[in-house]
Design a protein around this motif. Structure first.
Motif, PDB file in Angstrom:
ATOM      1  N   ARG A 103       5.022   4.500   2.765  1.00 14.62           N
ATOM      2  CA  ARG A 103       5.851   5.651   3.375  1.00 14.62           C
ATOM      3  C   ARG A 103       6.772   5.244   4.207  1.00 14.62           C
ATOM      4  N   ARG A 104       6.262   4.465   5.117  1.00 11.50           N
ATOM      5  CA  ARG A 104       6.918   3.563   6.236  1.00 11.50           C
ATOM      6  C   ARG A 104       7.747   3.495   6.044  1.00 11.50           C
TER       7      ARG A 104
ATOM      8  N   GLU B 210       9.757   4.114   3.636  1.00 11.61           N
ATOM      9  CA  GLU B 210      10.922   5.153   3.234  1.00 11.61           C
ATOM     10  C   GLU B 210      11.828   5.430   4.275  1.00 11.61           C
TER      11      GLU B 210
ATOM     12  N   GLY C 107       3.762   0.354  -5.401  1.00 15.60           N
ATOM     13  CA  GLY C 107       3.802   0.122  -4.034  1.00 15.60           C
ATOM     14  C   GLY C 107       4.660  -1.172  -4.856  1.00 15.60           C
TER      15      GLY C 107
ATOM     16  N   THR D 107       1.108  -1.267   0.261  1.00 11.79           N
ATOM     17  CA  THR D 107      -0.098   0.460  -0.015  1.00 11.79           C
ATOM     18  C   THR D 107       0.734   0.885   0.185  1.00 11.79           C
ATOM     19  N   GLU D 108       0.478   2.755  -0.472  1.00 14.27           N
ATOM     20  CA  GLU D 108       0.374   3.678  -0.258  1.00 14.27           C
ATOM     21  C   GLU D 108       1.224   4.162   0.855  1.00 14.27           C
ATOM     22  N   GLU D 109       0.733   3.545   1.837  1.00 12.98           N
ATOM     23  CA  GLU D 109       1.305   4.128   3.549  1.00 12.98           C
ATOM     24  C   GLU D 109       2.509   3.112   3.625  1.00 12.98           C
ATOM     25  N   SER D 110       1.817   1.786   3.609  1.00 13.44           N
ATOM     26  CA  SER D 110       3.289   0.695   3.417  1.00 13.44           C
ATOM     27  C   SER D 110       4.824   1.241   3.102  1.00 13.44           C
TER      28      SER D 110
ATOM     29  N   ILE E 216       4.628  -5.358   8.574  1.00  3.24           N
ATOM     30  CA  ILE E 216       3.531  -5.116   7.051  1.00  3.24           C
ATOM     31  C   ILE E 216       3.270  -5.119   6.186  1.00  3.24           C
TER      32      ILE E 216
END
Length: 112
Positions: free
Chosen positions: A15-16, A18, A67, A10-13, A110
């Protein structure tokens, strides 16, 4: 190019991941590129001989839109772009670096 890829994040994953890689000081000079250092004890004979001129030796991790993470299975130095010490990862190097990436993702809870 040989690589190890993780898809469907996911985009959130992403970002985390990174953010965590940046916290660890692994961010490269280009957006979405991270340099994972290959442990000194895993360097082959030629890479060990070139530590001062070409080191540190790394494997590049690229964050790709949609992703995906792509770990290049090529060990290169942060020094010269061309050198005989640049080579595809040995089985031990490959195993350690894939395990590092997988463990990082597991530690962050994740789902993949």
């Amino acid at each position: 190019m040989r690589s190890y890829q993780i898809e469907d994040l996911t985009e959130e994953s992403v970002r985390r991941i990174e953010a965590r890689l940046t916290e660890l000081g692994l961010r490269g000079s280009l957006d979405g590129i991270y340099y994972l250092p290959v442990p000194a004890e895993l360097l082959d004979t030629e890479q060990k001989a070139h530590v001062e001129t070409c080191g540190p030796h790394i494997m590049a991790l690229e964050v790709i839109d949609g992703g995906r993470l792509k770990l290049e299975l090529l060990v290169r130095g942060r020094g010269p772009l061309r050198c005989s010490c640049i080579a595809y990862a040995t089985p031990a190097q490959r195993e350690r670096m894939i395990d590092f990436l997988d463990q990082l993702i597991r530690d962050m809870d994740i789902a993949v």
